[in-house]
Design an enzyme around this catalytic site. Sequence first.
Site, PDB file in Angstrom:
ATOM      1  N   ASP A  48      -3.661   1.405  32.303  1.00 15.58           N
ATOM      2  CA  ASP A  48      -3.695   1.124  33.743  1.00 15.58           C
ATOM      3  C   ASP A  48      -4.476   2.221  34.471  1.00 15.58           C
ATOM      4  OD1 ASP A  48      -1.795   3.119  33.511  1.00 15.58           O
ATOM      5  OD2 ASP A  48      -0.252   2.091  34.683  1.00 15.58           O
ATOM      6  N   SER A  49      -4.926   3.242  33.716  1.00 15.95           N
ATOM      7  CA  SER A  49      -5.861   4.226  34.272  1.00 15.95           C
ATOM      8  C   SER A  49      -7.147   3.542  34.729  1.00 15.95           C
ATOM      9  CB  SER A  49      -6.189   5.306  33.233  1.00 15.95           C
ATOM     10  OG  SER A  49      -6.565   4.711  32.002  1.00 15.95           O
ATOM     11  N   ASP A  87      -1.625  -1.809  28.606  1.00 17.02           N
ATOM     12  CA  ASP A  87      -0.597  -1.229  29.470  1.00 17.02           C
ATOM     13  C   ASP A  87       0.057  -2.297  30.326  1.00 17.02           C
ATOM     14  OD1 ASP A  87       0.182   1.410  29.477  1.00 17.02           O
ATOM     15  OD2 ASP A  87      -1.558   2.100  30.634  1.00 17.02           O
ATOM     16  N   LYS A 116       2.258  -1.395  26.118  1.00 18.73           N
ATOM     17  CA  LYS A 116       2.849  -0.074  26.375  1.00 18.73           C
ATOM     18  C   LYS A 116       3.511  -0.109  27.740  1.00 18.73           C
ATOM     19  CE  LYS A 116       0.209   3.734  27.456  1.00 18.73           C
ATOM     20  NZ  LYS A 116       0.699   4.038  28.811  1.00 18.73           N
ATOM     21  N   GLU A 118       6.024   2.408  30.606  1.00 21.47           N
ATOM     22  CA  GLU A 118       6.449   3.769  30.945  1.00 21.47           C
ATOM     23  C   GLU A 118       7.955   3.826  31.228  1.00 21.47           C
ATOM     24  OE1 GLU A 118       4.151   5.268  34.227  1.00 21.47           O
ATOM     25  OE2 GLU A 118       2.241   4.921  33.207  1.00 21.47           O
ATOM     26  N   GLU A 185       3.335  12.311  27.568  1.00 17.10           N
ATOM     27  CA  GLU A 185       2.307  12.797  28.504  1.00 17.10           C
ATOM     28  C   GLU A 185       2.840  13.950  29.347  1.00 17.10           C
ATOM     29  OE1 GLU A 185       0.377   9.794  30.892  1.00 17.10           O
ATOM     30  OE2 GLU A 185      -0.721  11.291  32.052  1.00 17.10           O
TER      31      GLU A 185
HETATM   32  O1  KIV Z   1      -3.404   4.407  31.394  1.00 15.31           O
HETATM   33  C1  KIV Z   1      -3.692   5.289  30.556  1.00 15.31           C
HETATM   34  O2  KIV Z   1      -4.870   5.614  30.340  1.00 15.31           O
HETATM   35  C2  KIV Z   1      -2.596   5.931  29.840  1.00 15.31           C
HETATM   36  C3  KIV Z   1      -2.938   7.130  29.021  1.00 15.31           C
HETATM   37  C4  KIV Z   1      -3.175   8.275  29.904  1.00 15.31           C
HETATM   38  C5  KIV Z   1      -1.899   7.418  28.000  1.00 15.31           C
HETATM   39  O3  KIV Z   1      -1.492   5.504  29.941  1.00 15.31           O
END
Ligand code: KIV
Length: 283
Positions: A48-49, A87, A116, A118, A185
């Site tokens: 989600d970055s 994500d 993934k 959080e 992280e």
């Molecule tokens: O969204 C992302 O890029 C991440 C990484 C920083 C682990 O979750």
Amino acid sequence: MAAKMTVPRIREHKVSVGDDPLVMLTAYDAPSARMVDSSGADIILVGDSVAMVVLGYEDTLQVTIDDIAYHTAAVSRTNPSAFVVADMPWMSYHVSKEETVMNAAKLIRAGADAVKLEGGRRRLPMIEALIDAEIPVMGHLGLTPQSVNVMGGFKVQAKSTKAALDLVSAAKSLVHAGCFSLVLEGVPSPVAAMVTEAVDVATIGIGAGPYCDGQVLVLHDVLGIEQRVLPKFVRRYADFHGEGVQALAKFADDVRTGKFPGDEESYQLNEDVVDEMKLYGTM
Ligand code: KIV
């Protein structure tokens, strides 16, 4: 072509038994996925970055499940050997188990091999529901960017004894619930080392020091695609921004001085057509 990475291979991957650390990098579209896969990375994360490094937002809270599905589809169309993790964005796994499973299914149908999400113990019911639906889950603990407002910024976590022990215990709970791997992280190295020792699945660190079973970084940071101020834990391996600006400025200069396009970039008519057109007085 390397053999496709799988959930069991990632789960069992431990540096303590002699495995090389896993390599995970983000990618958000077909060209970046091809680049990451060709580099030999084990895992592509459609993070989600994307919100911050591609879409220009200040944090990750703005992206939706449809955004991540769109980017996941672009990555998976390249058929990478690397394992694709997508994500789950903020609010896609917070409301109900049903919504969580249906949202994760969108990412799997877009081509992700796993999702993934959080957070710690509060996420256990959602993680269990996903595992029940046969969806592999990677956990993400420590500095969880979707909690930026609660944390009061992007700050290193688990710095006190209590917070460190809580993190180790949350990691064990996530693995017990079925997570096949954990991203750690923004935590001190000794805390990441404790978690890596305490769980029998692969830990993948970002800003978590060297004692993890793998490392992940954001592609745009590694390649220097943006000139933003980078966190301490990033190492930049290229200056794509600088080289890109130089190349584009050279193009602009060539256009303005008539050097582009040249003959080699232009299409020509056959001689007989040129002769015919001369007859019509058009050339
Ligand atoms: O969204 C992302 O890029 C991440 C990484 C920083 C682990 O979750």
